[in-house]
Design an enzyme around this catalytic site. Structure first.
Site, short mmCIF file in Angstrom:
data_model
loop_
_atom_site.label_atom_id
_atom_site.label_comp_id
_atom_site.label_asym_id
_atom_site.label_seq_id
_atom_site.Cartn_x
_atom_site.Cartn_y
_atom_site.Cartn_z
N HIS A 195 -8.68 -8.44 2.47
CA HIS A 195 -7.80 -9.09 3.44
C HIS A 195 -8.58 -10.06 4.33
CE1 HIS A 195 -3.83 -7.35 2.96
NE2 HIS A 195 -4.36 -6.15 2.80
N THR B 73 0.80 -1.22 0.00
CA THR B 73 0.00 0.00 0.00
C THR B 73 0.83 1.27 0.00
OG1 THR B 73 -1.87 -1.10 1.07
CG2 THR B 73 -1.74 1.29 1.30
#
Length: 851
Positions: free
Chosen positions: A309, A185
């Site tokens: 996730h 990220t």
């Protein structure tokens, strides 16, 4: 007096009689609705239901209390019931008659309450010019990131995301955008706003150790805001440095005092803030007076990453997360339309990376490879290993030993261990002290961890090789600056920074992108790239006699008339022109290195640029048809001779290669591609030699003998350019001759660190490389020059089981080859330069899908 009282009573009686007779009565009907009554003061004298904030406790609320008084405090939308509502202080957004004046309308106010067409139901914009309200001289730019939005989601579930699908239909989109490695990220978000690879901007992962700072970086550590971690110039600084204003509603790095300053407006990250509140704030920024209004805005949401996730990329929950993200985009677009900015603002919608399914049944444990795991490991899909005793043992840690112990230890391993210097060059992941020397490239859906205590292994994750399809991110763009209804080929996210600078008419800071390579996304490109200028022109290497005495140590007993064979190297001008037309159909590679000494050597079947600095060709170029000759060549040890065009002092000799050395002579142009003995003799000369490790020749010979003919058949012929690379300092750029001498001081002939191969064919395979009126197709490789083939565990494996997979692992962009060689390819193409840049920045994908 009595008469007056009687008269008064009589009048009252008459009045009452008239009132009753006419059906008039006092307005005392009980209240039944909360419309216009929300939060009124409770009165015991009032009849009917109540609408004060305590009515639920008394069980006295009107039936529409929840819809009329409570829902507006929880909803970001209008409804027919809310239209013309009385202004309330605690609503999230208003549907009152004065909300446009107060600039606090819900984003769908006009479509719900005024009957206007919503943005979603509008036709695609047809005007080629920006349609901006007064006060907007330049189109603002919004950069909107939806974390973890895998490109495949849009392929599979586009019908469930009407707003994103409309943006895709009406604007410009790529099939996917390639993230940088590791596909994490912070890494990718910061690359997007700087145009830099992680090795260049310093955020090389979400968790980092820097030995020079002796600090650790993580997403939760307070050291994260230390500016020392953050290199490069993020777009918000480029904006402000050039007189514009920037606002960031969350973006990695935006709350850090990089280079001594922040964005004009920024928000400290708080994941609990609803997405709708973020959109509302962005819209308020666009409502600001011109002197305060930002020209550039970022917007970030955590979905679908958070859900990916937790539940994985293929789940019902991910669909709901995607629909939430879609509604967020819809809210933004409706809000823009309500301000008449929907055809004024340029919007880029993208993601940082994709998402992959994982399982606790797909883990590689270091305890299976070491009796004692006595090191520190960053676990997961992009593992790194270093000493656990830092900074003391950082530089002395036995990285090479760790890699050996993790290489070819099992019949089937789900990772490959690399020293950072041996990683595929396409990753650009070595030139930073923060990148640990030991890196594991993990197979799709697998992770590598220390031991069986690891339990974060269900759901989804990311970080894998950026060539994996599951790691591909979305890219969509909409607005007056972008072409409409336009699909483009994939590209890397390092190119987005330059694109944003062009939209804002700014000069970009130095970056790793190729400026102009995305001009085909824009209606009116702001930047027009200029052709590279050759820094060094070729010298002359005239034909001359065989030196006497010949001390080269070369011999060729099969040549009976050496003079006749050598004379073939003495091409006249017409023959040189014919050779160039055949072997250099796209122009000669230009040399961008300063003070390079080289000359062009023309042969009938190939042309090379021989370097008098490194005593080998800088490049060799030739064209093969779909059925190249495959006759067996004479062996190099039996037949080699000096090139009479190269002075003996500037030539390799056969005596440079002794049988007891690990280095052997290799050929750039394969002699066996000659269709006759004479054509083969043209290649059996010292100017065609490059030093190769004996182990590497297995790969090189199989590639040229088997794979190259195969690719030529598949593509109706190929133009091939190959040559050596010298990158001893691993910075991704060519080494100067002085730098090479620093690393190689015991021989005149330096050993290349890599070899490159660039294969060009016609996109329309009806045509050959020599007759291609349309677009070209390219396939290029940067092959590490290593003494063994342990990367492929190939000691006992047949070449057909590993060579092609190896070279595909090391595919690269032509632009990568240019940076590592100091060459400029395709200088003779007649097409516009931005089209050539697209070709140079293309990266082929070979990864097979997971079964």
């Amino acid at each position: 007096m009595i008469q007056q009282k009687v008269l008064f009573i009589s009048l009252v009686a008459v009045a009452l009689g008239l009132g009753l007779g006419l059906g008039l009565k006092e307005s005392v009907e009980p209240q039944v609705s909360c419309r216009y009554r929300c939060n009124e003061t409770f009165s015991k004298m009032a009849s009917g239901c109540s609408c004060d904030d305590k009515c639920t406790e008394r069980q006295a609320c009107c039936q529409d209390y929840e819809d009329t008084c409570v829902l507006p405090t929880q909803s970001w939308s209008c409804s027919k019931l809310r239209c013309s509502e009385k202004r309330m202080a605690n609503v999230l957004c208003s549907c009152s008659e004065d909300c446009l004046e107060k600039k606090d309308c819900c984003t769908d106010y006009k479509s719900i309450c005024k009957g206007e067409t919503s943005w979603l139901k509008d036709q695609c914009a047809s005007s080629s010019a920006a349609q901006c309200p007064s006060g907007f001289e330049q189109s603002p730019l919004i950069l909107f990131s939806m974390d973890g939005f895998r490109a495949g989601y849009l392929e599979t579930w586009d019908s469930l995301m009407p707003n994103i699908n409309k943006l895709k239909t009406c604007g410009t989109h790529a099939k996917y955008m390639r993230a940088v490695y590791p596909t994490k990220t912070f890494v990718n978000h910061y690359t997007i706003v700087t145009g830099l690879y992680p090795e260049s901007h310093g955020i090389i992962d979400n968790n980092i150790y820097d030995v020079t700072l002796n600090l650790n970086f993580s997403l939760s550590a307070p050291t994260m805001t230390n500016p020392a971690w953050w290199g490069g110039q993020p777009i918000w600084h480029t904006v402000t440095y050039q007189g514009l204003k920037a606002a960031t509603y969350f973006w990695p790095g935006s709350e850090v005092k990089i280079n001594g300053s922040y964005p004009t407006i920024y928000k400290v990250y708080n994941k609990s803030i609803p997405f709708e509140a973020r959109v509302t704030e962005v819209l308020k920024w666009l409502d600001l007076p011109k002197a305060e209004r930002p020209d550039f805005v970022t917007l970030y949401i955590e979905e679908p990453d958070t859900t990916g996730h937790k539940f994985g990329p293929v789940s019902g929950e991910i669909i709901m997360a995607l629909q939430m993200a879609d509604r967020t985009l819809g809210m933004l677009m409706e809000g823009l339309k309500q301000r008449n900015l929907h055809n004024c603002v340029n919007l880029i919608l993208l993601a940082d990376h994709g998402m992959e399914q994982i399982s606790c049944n797909r883990l590689e444990y270091m305890t299976d490879y070491f009796d004692k795991v006595d090191f520190f490991m960053y676990e997961g899909p992009a593992p790194r290993i270093r000493s656990k005793n830092v900074p003391k043992d950082f530089y002395t840690f036995d990285s090479e030993g760790i890699v050996r112990n993790l290489t070819c230890q099992k019949p089937k391993q789900y990772f490959k261990a690399y020293l950072a210097k041996d990683l595929p060059k396409r990753l650009h992941y070595v030139n930073n002290i923060r990148i640990d020397k030991v890196n594991l490239m993990v197979d799709q859906q697998w992770m590598a961890v220390r031991n069986k205590n690891y339990n974060r292994c269900n759901g989804g994750t990311h970080g894998y090789d950026n060539e994996f399809k599951s790691m591909q991110a979305i890219f969509l763009a909409h607005g007056p600056g972008f072409k409409g209804k336009n699909e483009v080929t994939s590209f890397e996210n390092i190119e987005v920074y330059n694109l944003m600078c062009d939209l804002l008419k700014l000069k970009p800071a130095p970056n790793n992108g190729t400026h102009g390579s995305l001009n085909h996304l824009l209606k009116n490109p702001f930047y027009n790239p200029s052709p590279a200028k050759e820094q060094t022109s070729p010298l002359s290497c005239p034909f001359g006699p065989v030196p006497s005495p010949d001390v080269s140590g070369c011999k060729c007993s099969s040549i009976t008339d050496l003079g006749k064979v050598n004379e073939r190297l003495n091409l006249n001008n017409q023959a040189k022109t014919e050779s160039e037309a055949h072997n250099l159909p796209y122009g000669r590679p230009q040399v961008l290195q300063n003070h390079s000494k080289y000359c062009l050597l023309h042969q009938a079947k190939y042309i090379s640029a021989y370097s008098q600095d490194v005593l080998m060709p800088l490049w060799s170029s030739y064209t093969i048809n779909k059925s190249p000759p495959t006759s067996v060549p004479p062996s190099a040890s039996d037949c080699l001779r000096l090139d009479v065009r190269i002075p003996a002092a500037q030539s390799q000799t056969c005596s440079n290669y002794q049988p007891d050395l690990t280095i052997t002579p290799g050929f750039l142009y394969p002699p066996n591609f000659g269709s006759s003995n004479f054509e083969q003799y043209d290649a059996l000369i010292t100017s065609n030699l490059v030093p190769m490790f004996k182990g590497f020749t297995r790969l090189w010979n199989y590639f040229h003998g088997t794979l190259l003919p195969k690719y030529a058949r598949e593509r109706n012929g190929l133009n091939v350019i190959s040559g050596p690379i010298f990158d001893y300092n691993y910075d991704g750029h060519f080494d100067s001759y002085d730098t090479i001498k620093e690393y190689v001081n015991d021989t005149k002939i330096p050993i290349p660190t890599h070899f490159f191969v660039v294969l060009t064919s016609c996109e329309n395979q009806i045509n050959t490389p020599l007759n291609c009126p349309g677009s070209l197709k390219v396939l290029s490789f940067i092959l590490p020059h290593r003494p063994d083939n342990s990367e492929s565990c190939a000691d006992t494996s047949p070449d057909n089981l590993w060579v092609e997979e190896r070279i595909q692992t090391h595919t690269a962009r032509v632009r990568d080859v240019e940076l590592l060689t100091g060459l400029n390819f395709y200088s003779g193409l007649k097409q516009p330069l931005p089209e050539t840049l697209q070709l140079k920045t293309f990266l082929p994908i070979f990864v097979n899908p997971v079964n």
